[in-house]
Design a protein around this motif. Structure first.
Motif, PDB file in Angstrom:
ATOM      1  N   PRO A  98       3.527   1.384  -8.241  1.00  0.00           N
ATOM      2  CA  PRO A  98       2.069   1.520  -8.088  1.00  0.00           C
ATOM      3  C   PRO A  98       1.637   1.870  -6.678  1.00  0.00           C
ATOM      4  O   PRO A  98       2.310   1.545  -5.693  1.00  0.00           O
ATOM      5  CB  PRO A  98       1.557   0.132  -8.489  1.00  0.00           C
ATOM      6  CG  PRO A  98       2.689  -0.792  -8.151  1.00  0.00           C
ATOM      7  CD  PRO A  98       3.936  -0.019  -8.462  1.00  0.00           C
ATOM      8  N   ALA A  99       0.461   2.526  -6.591  1.00  0.00           N
ATOM      9  CA  ALA A  99      -0.153   2.779  -5.285  1.00  0.00           C
ATOM     10  C   ALA A  99      -0.680   1.475  -4.696  1.00  0.00           C
ATOM     11  O   ALA A  99      -0.510   1.197  -3.509  1.00  0.00           O
ATOM     12  CB  ALA A  99      -1.276   3.805  -5.418  1.00  0.00           C
ATOM     13  N   ASN A 100      -1.326   0.676  -5.529  1.00  0.00           N
ATOM     14  CA  ASN A 100      -1.834  -0.625  -5.105  1.00  0.00           C
ATOM     15  C   ASN A 100      -0.880  -1.685  -5.631  1.00  0.00           C
ATOM     16  O   ASN A 100      -0.857  -1.985  -6.824  1.00  0.00           O
ATOM     17  CB  ASN A 100      -3.241  -0.852  -5.644  1.00  0.00           C
ATOM     18  CG  ASN A 100      -3.842  -2.157  -5.153  1.00  0.00           C
ATOM     19  OD1 ASN A 100      -3.133  -3.057  -4.715  1.00  0.00           O
ATOM     20  ND2 ASN A 100      -5.163  -2.274  -5.245  1.00  0.00           N
ATOM     21  N   ALA A 101      -0.079  -2.231  -4.727  1.00  0.00           N
ATOM     22  CA  ALA A 101       0.910  -3.231  -5.124  1.00  0.00           C
ATOM     23  C   ALA A 101       0.570  -4.604  -4.551  1.00  0.00           C
ATOM     24  O   ALA A 101       1.457  -5.417  -4.307  1.00  0.00           O
ATOM     25  CB  ALA A 101       2.302  -2.799  -4.680  1.00  0.00           C
ATOM     26  N   GLU A 161       0.857  -1.197   0.000  1.00  0.00           N
ATOM     27  CA  GLU A 161       0.000   0.000   0.000  1.00  0.00           C
ATOM     28  C   GLU A 161       0.890   1.243   0.000  1.00  0.00           C
ATOM     29  O   GLU A 161       1.710   1.403   0.909  1.00  0.00           O
ATOM     30  CB  GLU A 161      -0.880   0.052   1.252  1.00  0.00           C
ATOM     31  CG  GLU A 161      -1.803  -1.112   1.471  1.00  0.00           C
ATOM     32  CD  GLU A 161      -2.592  -0.943   2.761  1.00  0.00           C
ATOM     33  OE1 GLU A 161      -3.386   0.024   2.857  1.00  0.00           O
ATOM     34  OE2 GLU A 161      -2.398  -1.767   3.672  1.00  0.00           O
ATOM     35  N   TYR A 162       0.708   2.091  -0.986  1.00  0.00           N
ATOM     36  CA  TYR A 162       1.506   3.331  -1.045  1.00  0.00           C
ATOM     37  C   TYR A 162       0.576   4.460  -1.491  1.00  0.00           C
ATOM     38  O   TYR A 162       0.246   4.555  -2.679  1.00  0.00           O
ATOM     39  CB  TYR A 162       2.666   3.182  -2.027  1.00  0.00           C
ATOM     40  CG  TYR A 162       3.750   4.220  -1.895  1.00  0.00           C
ATOM     41  CD1 TYR A 162       3.493   5.578  -2.094  1.00  0.00           C
ATOM     42  CD2 TYR A 162       5.046   3.852  -1.583  1.00  0.00           C
ATOM     43  CE1 TYR A 162       4.494   6.525  -1.980  1.00  0.00           C
ATOM     44  CE2 TYR A 162       6.060   4.791  -1.478  1.00  0.00           C
ATOM     45  CZ  TYR A 162       5.778   6.127  -1.677  1.00  0.00           C
ATOM     46  OH  TYR A 162       6.775   7.068  -1.563  1.00  0.00           O
ATOM     47  N   LEU A 166       6.313  -4.565   3.725  1.00  0.00           N
ATOM     48  CA  LEU A 166       5.179  -5.425   3.375  1.00  0.00           C
ATOM     49  C   LEU A 166       3.906  -5.113   4.143  1.00  0.00           C
ATOM     50  O   LEU A 166       2.806  -5.230   3.584  1.00  0.00           O
ATOM     51  CB  LEU A 166       5.523  -6.912   3.576  1.00  0.00           C
ATOM     52  CG  LEU A 166       6.661  -7.463   2.697  1.00  0.00           C
ATOM     53  CD1 LEU A 166       6.963  -8.915   3.077  1.00  0.00           C
ATOM     54  CD2 LEU A 166       6.313  -7.369   1.224  1.00  0.00           C
ATOM     55  N   ILE A 167       4.001  -4.712   5.395  1.00  0.00           N
ATOM     56  CA  ILE A 167       2.812  -4.513   6.225  1.00  0.00           C
ATOM     57  C   ILE A 167       2.458  -3.032   6.294  1.00  0.00           C
ATOM     58  O   ILE A 167       3.300  -2.191   6.626  1.00  0.00           O
ATOM     59  CB  ILE A 167       3.043  -5.045   7.654  1.00  0.00           C
ATOM     60  CG1 ILE A 167       3.456  -6.508   7.636  1.00  0.00           C
ATOM     61  CG2 ILE A 167       1.800  -4.831   8.511  1.00  0.00           C
ATOM     62  CD1 ILE A 167       2.430  -7.445   7.055  1.00  0.00           C
ATOM     63  N   GLY A 168       1.216  -2.692   5.974  1.00  0.00           N
ATOM     64  CA  GLY A 168       0.700  -1.345   6.207  1.00  0.00           C
ATOM     65  C   GLY A 168       1.069  -0.318   5.148  1.00  0.00           C
ATOM     66  O   GLY A 168       1.672  -0.614   4.112  1.00  0.00           O
ATOM     67  N   LEU A 169       0.696   0.933   5.436  1.00  0.00           N
ATOM     68  CA  LEU A 169       0.931   2.057   4.526  1.00  0.00           C
ATOM     69  C   LEU A 169       2.425   2.263   4.338  1.00  0.00           C
ATOM     70  O   LEU A 169       3.184   2.314   5.314  1.00  0.00           O
ATOM     71  CB  LEU A 169       0.291   3.323   5.087  1.00  0.00           C
ATOM     72  CG  LEU A 169      -1.236   3.262   5.274  1.00  0.00           C
ATOM     73  CD1 LEU A 169      -1.706   4.356   6.215  1.00  0.00           C
ATOM     74  CD2 LEU A 169      -1.937   3.373   3.928  1.00  0.00           C
ATOM     75  N   TRP A 170       2.841   2.406   3.090  1.00  0.00           N
ATOM     76  CA  TRP A 170       4.254   2.543   2.722  1.00  0.00           C
ATOM     77  C   TRP A 170       5.103   1.354   3.190  1.00  0.00           C
ATOM     78  O   TRP A 170       6.322   1.417   3.191  1.00  0.00           O
ATOM     79  CB  TRP A 170       4.859   3.842   3.281  1.00  0.00           C
ATOM     80  CG  TRP A 170       4.198   5.092   2.848  1.00  0.00           C
ATOM     81  CD1 TRP A 170       4.332   5.719   1.643  1.00  0.00           C
ATOM     82  CD2 TRP A 170       3.294   5.900   3.621  1.00  0.00           C
ATOM     83  NE1 TRP A 170       3.561   6.865   1.614  1.00  0.00           N
ATOM     84  CE2 TRP A 170       2.918   7.002   2.812  1.00  0.00           C
ATOM     85  CE3 TRP A 170       2.780   5.802   4.905  1.00  0.00           C
ATOM     86  CZ2 TRP A 170       2.044   7.991   3.247  1.00  0.00           C
ATOM     87  CZ3 TRP A 170       1.897   6.779   5.341  1.00  0.00           C
ATOM     88  CH2 TRP A 170       1.542   7.855   4.520  1.00  0.00           C
TER      89      TRP A 170
END
Length: 549
Positions: free
Chosen positions: A161-164, A152-153, A221-225
């Motif tokens: 990508p924003a959605n990875a 998630e970015y 891997l976990i959470g925003l950014w």
């Protein structure tokens, strides 16, 4: 749990890539420590419930120099600002010149997990091309990379990508929407996802652990950014919002997978309390403070320094004290990011702080900071003495104060050096140290590898937490000793003549790109090619005066 209400939105572009080259060596445990005698203890200032480890055991002194070897005194000088594996890291953008801005030897890069796991029908296949091309380009600038994978970015990076979330999760994993950041995130407690993530981590370790292009890996891997938070959908459910973070048990699976897969490359997780402190018993896992030395709130409270120094209850070092891991730097690296809001002014009030900038020297000394992402350093002047002082304090700062050898020798002889560390952390990698001889033209005519391990050279002084109760703040304690190394060298094949005895710590990245940044000692006799001059030596064709048997 920290409120991320002031969390910045990242917009810096990033991208990556290259071919894996293995570095064979494992972080050895530091030698046993004997505790220094503490100063008279004032009343403890530890926060309630803290289980601080307290003053770390002091290392036992190493061997004394061989009295039979003449001592040669070397002059100290400032180390260069772009020594490898320490200091500031700039963001990677494909094709951008990493030689610009403040001198640095690290480049920070993100990767979307979907860029590697790009087979929609199979979560067990991996395409590493994006990672390899970035690592190759970063290496071409002489830098090592520090990297993180994410799913998630917010807004994406421009090149990632924003959605990875990998498409192979579709139909197996439920997705949730974070309205605050307009991102899609997966159910981090889903067993299919957890197993796929652990398989990915194992594959990444098999490919990149020990790769000389890679300096540090953040457990993303976990959470925003990939920063191990999902604010405001987090464990603070008093706001009536659901918690999107994985359970502590499931988060611990990810942390343990990284610890197992990467035994050579230094790995870091966001904070000591992630997954309920799952890294507490994993000495090779460092921490990554991504709001370094920032103060927020009303009244202002630090998010790095502990409560005993005006920090918040959720501050990075308060969490370390609460988990008894404030001395983790003795076995693992401390990274992170200078909080973006303060990057332009972070060193204006050095060594203290002002406003939103906390006491920068205290932050570096108590965290034992080795490196920080600092894109704002692009605007710093290389002539700024305050920034230079901070960078040289970060991580290791190694000086050879004496070399020990006979001025004339033939056949075989012994060479020794004594090294001190004036930084705040050890050097964390087992780079080979070589000795050599340079002729009058400056050409290296012969070399010998030594068994010397620079990781043994620990800081001579450390700063005490007020929570330890060993004296008023700031109190600095004696810690490491100058470390003496010696080895025998064979001169039998060296032509008779006058030479300069030299020493070098070999950056494995030089085997990938000859422009790799060289580890240079804080000595006046340090050459830019990485070789440190120890003194003049005459090699004779017969037994010379002072030569060994």
């Amino acid at each position: 749990m920290r409120s991320f209400a002031r969390r910045r939105r990242r917009s810096t572009q990033v991208s990556l890539g290259a071919a894996a080259v293995a570095l064979a060596a494992i972080l050895l445990p530091l030698t046993a420590r004997a505790a220094p005698a503490p100063a008279p203890a004032p009343a403890s200032t530890a926060a309630p419930g803290s289980v601080a480890a307290g003053v770390p055991e002091r290392p036992s002194p190493g061997p004394d120099p061989d009295p039979a070897l003449p001592a040669h005194t070397l002059t100290r000088a400032d180390a260069p600002l772009d020594n490898p594996l320490k200091g500031f890291a700039r963001f990677y953008t494909p094709g951008a010149d990493q030689h610009t801005g403040y001198p640095h030897s690290l480049t920070w890069a993100y990767f979307g997990l979907s860029e590697v796991m790009n087979d929609a029908s199979n979560c067990g296949t991996y395409d590493w091309a994006t990672v390899d091309s970035a690592l190759d380009e970063i290496a071409s600038y002489g830098n090592q990379a520090a990297i993180r994978f994410y799913m998630e970015y917010p807004g994406g990076t421009g090149s990632h990508p924003a959605n990875a979330i990998p498409s192979c999760y579709d139909g197996h994993v439920d997705y949730r929407h974070n309205e605050r950041w307009d991102t899609t995130g997966p159910d981090y407690d889903n067993r299919y996802l957890l197993d796929a993530l652990k398989d990915f981590i194992a594959a990444a370790g098999a490919r990149y652990d020990g790769d000389p292009r890679l300096g540090y890996l953040h457990m993303g891997l976990i959470g925003l950014w990939g920063e191990w938070h999902t604010w405001p959908y987090d464990t603070d459910t008093a706001d009536q919002l659901p918690n999107y973070m994985p359970t502590d048990a499931h988060g611990a699976e990810i942390i343990e997978a990284f610890d197992t897969a990467f035994t050579h490359t230094r790995v870091e997780v966001r904070a000591p309390d992630n997954a309920g402190g799952a890294a507490d018993g994993l000495p090779a896992v460092g921490y990554h403070d991504d709001s370094f030395c920032y103060r927020e709130g009303d009244p202002l409270a630090g998010v790095t320094l502990p409560q005993s120094m005006g920090g918040a209850s959720y501050a990075q070092l308060q969490k370390a004290l609460d988990h008894g891991v404030e001395n983790r730097w003795t076995t693992a690296s401390m990274g992170g990011e200078v909080r973006p809001e303060i990057q332009p002014t972070a060193f204006d009030a050095w060594p203290g702080g002002s406003g939103a900038v906390d006491d920068m020297r205290a932050c570096i000394e108590l965290e034992h900071t080795t490196w920080k992402i600092n894109e704002g350093s692009a605007a710093y002047s290389a002539d700024d003495a305050d920034v230079a002082a901070a960078v040289r304090m970060m991580g290791y700062d190694l000086t050879v104060d004496h070399a020990y050898f006979h001025d004339t020798a033939q056949g075989g002889t012994t060479v020794g050096v004594r090294i001190t560390n004036e930084g705040v952390a050890p050097f964390y990698y087992p780079w080979t140290v070589s000795l050599g001889l340079k002729d009058s033209a400056g050409k290296v005519v012969t070399t010998w590898d030594t068994p010397w391990d620079l990781r043994k050279v620990v800081p001579t002084r450390i700063r005490a937490f007020p929570d330890w109760g060993v004296g008023p703040d700031p109190t600095h304690l004696d810690y490491g000793y100058p470390e003496y190394f010696e080895t025998a060298v064979d001169l039998s094949a060296v032509p008779a003549g006058d030479y300069r005895l030299v020493m070098k710590a070999n950056n494995p990245l030089e085997d990938v790109d000859t422009d790799a940044k060289k580890l240079r000692f804080a000595n006046a006799a340090q050459d830019s090619d990485g070789w440190l001059g120890l003194g003049d030596m005459s090699v004779g064709s017969g037994r010379a005066a002072g030569a060994e048997e």
